[in-house]
Enzyme design. Structure first.
Site, PDB file in Angstrom:
ATOM      1  CB  CYS A   7      -1.147 -13.058 -50.203  1.00 59.92           C
ATOM      2  SG  CYS A   7      -2.542 -12.442 -50.806  1.00 59.92           S
ATOM      3  CD  GLU A  17      -0.326  -9.688 -50.562  1.00 60.84           C
ATOM      4  OE1 GLU A  17       0.594  -9.856 -49.816  1.00 60.84           O
ATOM      5  OE2 GLU A  17      -1.356  -9.682 -51.193  1.00 60.84           O
ATOM      6  CG  HIS A  48      -5.635 -10.476 -51.240  1.00 64.12           C
ATOM      7  ND1 HIS A  48      -5.611  -9.808 -50.384  1.00 64.12           N
ATOM      8  CD2 HIS A  48      -6.751 -10.095 -51.737  1.00 64.12           C
ATOM      9  CE1 HIS A  48      -6.684 -10.229 -50.005  1.00 64.12           C
ATOM     10  NE2 HIS A  48      -7.347  -9.722 -51.036  1.00 64.12           N
ATOM     11  CB  CYS A  94      -3.775 -11.260 -45.899  1.00 70.17           C
ATOM     12  SG  CYS A  94      -4.579 -12.592 -47.269  1.00 70.17           S
TER      13      CYS A  94
END
Length: 149
Positions: free
Chosen positions: A86, A55, A53, A83
């Protein structure tokens, strides 16, 4: 020190992710002195890695540059509510401030769902500012998913 938004760069990373066929999410990490330390967009498909992801990638790069697993005093800008995975990484990295754009009612882990930072076992809670320039992030996500339906 003057406040500077880095959401435009995060959005640029999100657009680049969309152009690669990835879910359009972008992230930027800013050092305490205001210097952009890292930026990334989602690369889960490209890297065949469910943890890639925006992040996570930005945190990994910033930590490598700093030579530390912790980023106290740093700020994270992301186009979409992180999410739970993260959010946990943000906590573990000791990110000081989280700025995010669009809310993610379905998969978010900050204001929705798991609400990671509200959990009693969360050992670090960043300052959180949401709905920062959220309209462009929402529009990019909407266009991306509408094109795939």
């Amino acid at each position: 020190m003057t406040f500077t938004s880095h959401m435009a760069l995060a959005l640029k990373e999100a657009e680049a992710a969309a152009n690669r066929g990835e879910v359009p999410v972008g992230a930027v990490i800013v050092a305490p002195d205001g210097m952009v330390l890292s930026s990334a967009g989602n690369r889960t498909r490209e890297l065949c890695d469910p943890t890639a992801h925006a992040e996570i990638l930005a945190i990994r790069k910033a930590c490598a540059l700093r030579g530390s697993e912790r980023l106290p005093g740093h700020k994270l800008w992301v186009t979409l509510e992180p999410c739970p995975m993260c959010a946990a990484a943000i906590s573990a990295a000791r990110i000081e401030t989280l700025y995010f754009g669009a809310q993610d009612v379905r998969m978010g882990g900050v204001n929705h769902g798991a609400r990671v930072f509200d959990h009693p076992q969360c050992h670090h809670r960043p300052d959180i500012f949401d709905d920062i320039d959220s309209a462009p992030s929402r529009e990019l996500l909407k266009r991306f998913f509408n094109a795939r339906r």
